[in-house]
Scaffold this motif. Structure first.
Motif, short mmCIF file in Angstrom:
data_model
loop_
_atom_site.label_atom_id
_atom_site.label_comp_id
_atom_site.label_asym_id
_atom_site.label_seq_id
_atom_site.Cartn_x
_atom_site.Cartn_y
_atom_site.Cartn_z
N GLN A 157 0.86 -1.18 0.00
CA GLN A 157 0.00 0.00 0.00
C GLN A 157 0.89 1.23 0.00
O GLN A 157 2.10 1.13 0.26
CB GLN A 157 -0.92 -0.04 1.23
N GLN A 158 0.32 2.39 -0.28
CA GLN A 158 1.06 3.64 -0.27
C GLN A 158 0.12 4.78 0.10
O GLN A 158 -0.96 4.92 -0.50
CB GLN A 158 1.69 3.92 -1.64
N THR A 159 0.51 5.57 1.08
CA THR A 159 -0.24 6.79 1.36
C THR A 159 0.35 7.93 0.54
O THR A 159 1.53 7.89 0.15
CB THR A 159 -0.20 7.13 2.86
N LEU A 160 -0.46 8.94 0.26
CA LEU A 160 -0.13 9.96 -0.74
C LEU A 160 -0.26 11.36 -0.18
O LEU A 160 -0.74 11.56 0.95
CB LEU A 160 -1.03 9.79 -1.96
N LEU A 161 0.13 12.34 -0.98
CA LEU A 161 0.04 13.75 -0.59
C LEU A 161 -1.34 14.30 -0.90
O LEU A 161 -1.50 15.35 -1.54
CB LEU A 161 1.13 14.56 -1.31
N GLY A 162 -2.35 13.61 -0.46
CA GLY A 162 -3.73 14.01 -0.69
C GLY A 162 -4.65 12.86 -0.36
O GLY A 162 -4.21 11.77 0.04
N TYR A 176 -6.73 9.47 5.63
CA TYR A 176 -6.15 10.77 5.26
C TYR A 176 -6.92 11.88 5.96
O TYR A 176 -6.33 12.83 6.48
CB TYR A 176 -6.17 10.97 3.74
N ALA A 177 -8.25 11.77 5.96
CA ALA A 177 -9.06 12.79 6.64
C ALA A 177 -8.73 12.85 8.13
O ALA A 177 -8.68 13.94 8.72
CB ALA A 177 -10.55 12.50 6.44
N MET A 178 -8.46 11.69 8.74
CA MET A 178 -8.11 11.69 10.16
C MET A 178 -6.75 12.33 10.40
O MET A 178 -6.55 13.03 11.39
CB MET A 178 -8.13 10.26 10.71
#
Length: 373
Positions: A157-162, A176-178
């Motif tokens: 998985q990968q989290t992103l700049l948005g 991301y919202a959290m």
């Protein structure tokens, strides 16, 4: 008859996802992070070979292209640092995405978001991991705030700049919202893309000694925790950690191995014993959080669905018995008849509210809501 030689259409360092063809079959459209590792942009290339063109750019993230019948526009899923996942149109030759749906409610706090900063953190063994840093908007020089480290699951998985391209009700879109919420509340917040995740090349993804074979990825979690702890704007005694699934695995490891760094944690559906062996000489046992239960001191809140088909519920049952035996403070929320990714949206709301309350009590505490200088 000789087979034609394969033609590489998408050269460059990065991942290619979500492809679509133009109606006439002449163009391949795709989402990629080539040249912008922590985002996704829309690209196109002639199917017969030729120069690939980037059609969108930062700060947006464009995924799941679908070419309209006219051939003049491409529908995409579009998101950004402040924009949740939406449907947008992009000109077939490139343009700024035009959002067409959904209409956000008036109370959506778009201006309350911060723009995460890309950072790179180096572990003790030299592996470099990309991360996103969310700074509180009211942070003043000289202040020391509590901090939170978010760990994604997967591990592929990968989290992103948005906002993540997972569907709006999907966990990573919500996570991301959290992260934005915690930053707005005053936490210095970091989201880490540790080794064995996607988006940073095969060598990073297939690194040796990961998981039950040695848990080398924990080195990236510890490096991120130390990086947060040592920042001049972070109170070193108030660093928390949280995550789901593989993020839960690594949260438990952070608390068991390094309660000196991580003061509290939230573990959602984590696995705590790799395999079946509890032999102290077993690599899989030594790679598990329960092998370090003797040094676990920090409080934890645990969440699990008792019909989890990904991580057996007995992983949490067993951990709770060990926490009790070692007088480790814990809180437990079990969702009856629910799975790994909770199927009832209200349970996600309950989970996030409980995590928020838990970190308030453990990292802020009564009378300490204002950051200390």
């Amino acid at each position: 008859m000789a087979q034609p030689e394969a033609l590489l259409l998408t050269p460059g360092e990065g991942i290619v996802e979500h492809v679509a063809f133009s109606r006439d079959g002449q163009w391949l459209y795709y989402a990629s992070n080539i040249g912008d590792l922590d985002r996704r942009n829309l690209w196109r290339v002639p199917v017969g070979g030729g120069r690939a063109e980037q059609l969108t750019e930062a700060p947006g993230l464009e995924t799941f292209p679908a070419v309209l019948a006219s051939g003049e526009q491409v529908a995409v899923m579009h998101a950004g640092p402040r924009q949740p996942l939406s449907v947008a149109l992009v000109d077939a030759e490139g343009s700024t995405p035009q959002i067409i749906a959904p209409e956000l409610p008036a109370q959506f706090p778009m201006d309350g978001h911060v723009e995460p900063q890309p950072v790179v953190i180096t572990a003790a063994d030299g592996v470099r991991s990309h991360a996103q840093l969310f700074l509180p908007p009211d942070l003043e020089p000289g202040e020391r705030r509590p901090a939170l480290l978010f760990i994604h699951g997967g591990s592929r998985q990968q989290t992103l700049l948005g906002y993540h391209y997972q569907a709006p009700h999907g966990f990573y879109h919500l996570a991301y919202a959290m992260n934005e919420y915690f930053a707005a509340k005053g936490y210095v917040t970091l989201s880490i893309n540790y080794r064995s995740g996607i988006g940073y090349g095969r060598e990073f993804r297939e690194v040796g000694g990961r998981g039950a074979a040695g848990n080398s990825e924990y080195g990236d979690i510890l490096a991120a925790g130390l990086w947060l702890r040592d920042r001049p704007d972070v109170d070193p005694d108030r660093v928390g950690v949280w995550g789901l699934s593989y993020g839960g695995i690594l949260t438990a490891q952070a608390l068991s191995r390094n309660s000196d760094v991580f003061a509290a944690g939230a573990d959602i559906g984590g696995l705590h014993l790799w395999g079946n062996s509890i032999d102290p000489e077993s690599v899989s046992y030594r790679s598990s959080s329960v092998s370090a239960i003797e040094t676990w001191r920090s409080p934890v809140i645990l969440f699990h669905g008792d019909d989890d088909r990904n991580v057996n519920f007995n992983q949490t049952v067993g951990l709770v018995q060990l926490l009790r035996a070692h007088d480790v403070p814990y809180e437990l929320i079990v969702y009856p008849n629910d799975t790994h990714y909770f199927q009832v949206f209200g349970r996600w709301v309950n989970t996030f509210e409980a995590i928020d309350d838990f970190f308030d009590r453990k990292l802020i505490g009564d009378g300490a809501s204002a950051p200390s200088p």
